[in-house]
Design a protein around this motif. Structure first.
Motif, PDB file in Angstrom:
ATOM      1  N   TYR A   1       0.888  -1.101  -0.053  1.00 35.87           N
ATOM      2  CA  TYR A   1      -0.083  -0.071  -0.127  1.00 35.87           C
ATOM      3  C   TYR A   1       0.876   1.015   0.055  1.00 35.87           C
ATOM      4  O   TYR A   1       2.160   1.281   0.714  1.00 35.87           O
ATOM      5  CB  TYR A   1      -0.781   0.012   1.095  1.00 35.87           C
ATOM      6  CG  TYR A   1      -1.833  -1.218   1.213  1.00 35.87           C
ATOM      7  CD1 TYR A   1      -2.965  -1.181   0.602  1.00 35.87           C
ATOM      8  CD2 TYR A   1      -1.656  -2.242   1.936  1.00 35.87           C
ATOM      9  CE1 TYR A   1      -3.930  -2.092   0.507  1.00 35.87           C
ATOM     10  CE2 TYR A   1      -2.536  -3.227   2.165  1.00 35.87           C
ATOM     11  CZ  TYR A   1      -3.717  -3.312   1.328  1.00 35.87           C
ATOM     12  OH  TYR A   1      -4.317  -4.343   1.305  1.00 35.87           O
TER      13      TYR A   1
ATOM     14  N   MET B   1      -3.553   1.211   3.824  1.00 30.36           N
ATOM     15  CA  MET B   1      -3.811   0.002   4.300  1.00 30.36           C
ATOM     16  C   MET B   1      -4.733  -0.354   5.522  1.00 30.36           C
ATOM     17  O   MET B   1      -5.542  -1.306   5.330  1.00 30.36           O
ATOM     18  CB  MET B   1      -2.400  -0.327   4.863  1.00 30.36           C
ATOM     19  CG  MET B   1      -2.204  -1.926   5.862  1.00 30.36           C
ATOM     20  SD  MET B   1      -0.689  -2.245   6.841  1.00 30.36           S
ATOM     21  CE  MET B   1      -0.917  -0.925   7.951  1.00 30.36           C
TER      22      MET B   1
ATOM     23  N   THR C   1       0.302  -5.837   5.924  1.00 28.11           N
ATOM     24  CA  THR C   1      -0.628  -6.896   6.360  1.00 28.11           C
ATOM     25  C   THR C   1       0.072  -8.281   6.493  1.00 28.11           C
ATOM     26  O   THR C   1       0.933  -8.557   5.612  1.00 28.11           O
ATOM     27  CB  THR C   1      -1.892  -6.728   5.731  1.00 28.11           C
ATOM     28  OG1 THR C   1      -1.756  -7.906   4.419  1.00 28.11           O
ATOM     29  CG2 THR C   1      -2.431  -5.702   5.397  1.00 28.11           C
TER      30      THR C   1
ATOM     31  N   THR D   1      -2.294  -6.183  10.862  1.00 33.83           N
ATOM     32  CA  THR D   1      -1.537  -5.287  10.281  1.00 33.83           C
ATOM     33  C   THR D   1      -0.179  -4.979  11.042  1.00 33.83           C
ATOM     34  O   THR D   1      -0.355  -5.100  12.299  1.00 33.83           O
ATOM     35  CB  THR D   1      -2.321  -3.963  10.137  1.00 33.83           C
ATOM     36  OG1 THR D   1      -2.617  -3.257  11.461  1.00 33.83           O
ATOM     37  CG2 THR D   1      -3.444  -4.060   9.237  1.00 33.83           C
TER      38      THR D   1
END
Length: 247
Positions: free
Chosen positions: A84, A90, A124, A131
């Motif tokens: 991301y 994210m 992740t 996360t």
């Protein structure tokens, strides 16, 4: 740590994402409705800034890791880095549609840590149940300030536990410390959010950990795995940080 991805049915994954979003809204102590003046995770993360320190970072700070080294921490432990463009993106992918009114309440998730320095990485777990954000701060003092941010958010944003709602579903919550048994870390702050959404219980588990000037924010939403996987994954990150800084 055995791969959990194949053991999570898609229906439970979708349901878990909704529950996780509600739990995160509860942690922030903020309203979940944009119409009530809330901010999206993107706005929240942008608004969050790392606390300033008066200490001057040495030219070659002991234990500093660059972004490539931080990305290397994720490989081989069922986490994916560089997926991301931002931490906010994210979080939005895991907790879609979540809004908060106080950006600082997302500090335990590592939101806004991009401003902590040039060396920050996030991603992740492969099964998307966790996360992780890792920052290599300018020095130990700046790293301690990131941990203090998370501790303050957990204490302040849990005050006045109120009834929340998302799409008309009432949410009740409780925030409490969570004992994350981690070795080799200088500071460990664990937390757990438990609650009820329309009769369905949920749990979020998180840890903010400092090893020298490197800080990790790791959060798990899956109620079937988070109590075990968050400590396991945290220890794996801490071990890898220790190995990377020793080289």
């Amino acid at each position: 740590m055995a791969s959990p991805a194949s053991r999570i049915p898609h229906a439970r994954l979708r349901a878990g994402l909704v529950v996780a979003a509600l739990g995160l809204a509860a942690l922030t102590g903020c309203t979940p409705s944009a119409a009530q003046g809330g901010e999206s995770p993107s706005a929240a993360a942008t608004a969050t800034t790392a606390p300033s320190t008066t200490a001057t970072a040495p030219a070659a700070a002991s234990g500093a890791l660059d972004r490539d080294e931080l990305a290397g921490l994720f490989s081989g432990i069922q986490f994916r880095a560089a997926e991301y463009d931002s931490i906010a993106a994210m979080l939005e992918s895991i907790y879609p549609g979540l809004t908060v009114s106080d950006a600082a309440c997302l500090a335990p998730f590592g939101a806004g840590w991009e401003s902590a320095g040039d060396a920050v990485e996030w991603g992740t777990s492969n099964d998307r149940s966790m996360t992780a954000v890792v920052a290599s701060a300018a020095d130990d003092a700046a790293a301690k300030a990131l941990v203090a941010q998370a501790e303050e958010a957990i204490a302040r944003c849990a005050n006045g536990r109120e009834l929340f709602a998302m799409q008309g579903v009432p949410v009740t919550t409780a925030v409490e410390p969570f004992d994350v048994a981690v070795t080799g870390a200088d500071d460990v702050q664990g937390w757990r959010v438990t609650g009820d959404v329309g009769g369905s219980p949920f749990t979020l588990v998180g840890a903010t950990v400092r090893t020298g000037q490197n800080v990790l924010a790791l959060v798990g939403w899956d109620p079937e795995t988070s109590a075990d996987y968050v400590p396991q994954a945290t220890q794996l990150f801490v071990d890898r940080i220790a190995s990377a800084t020793a080289n």
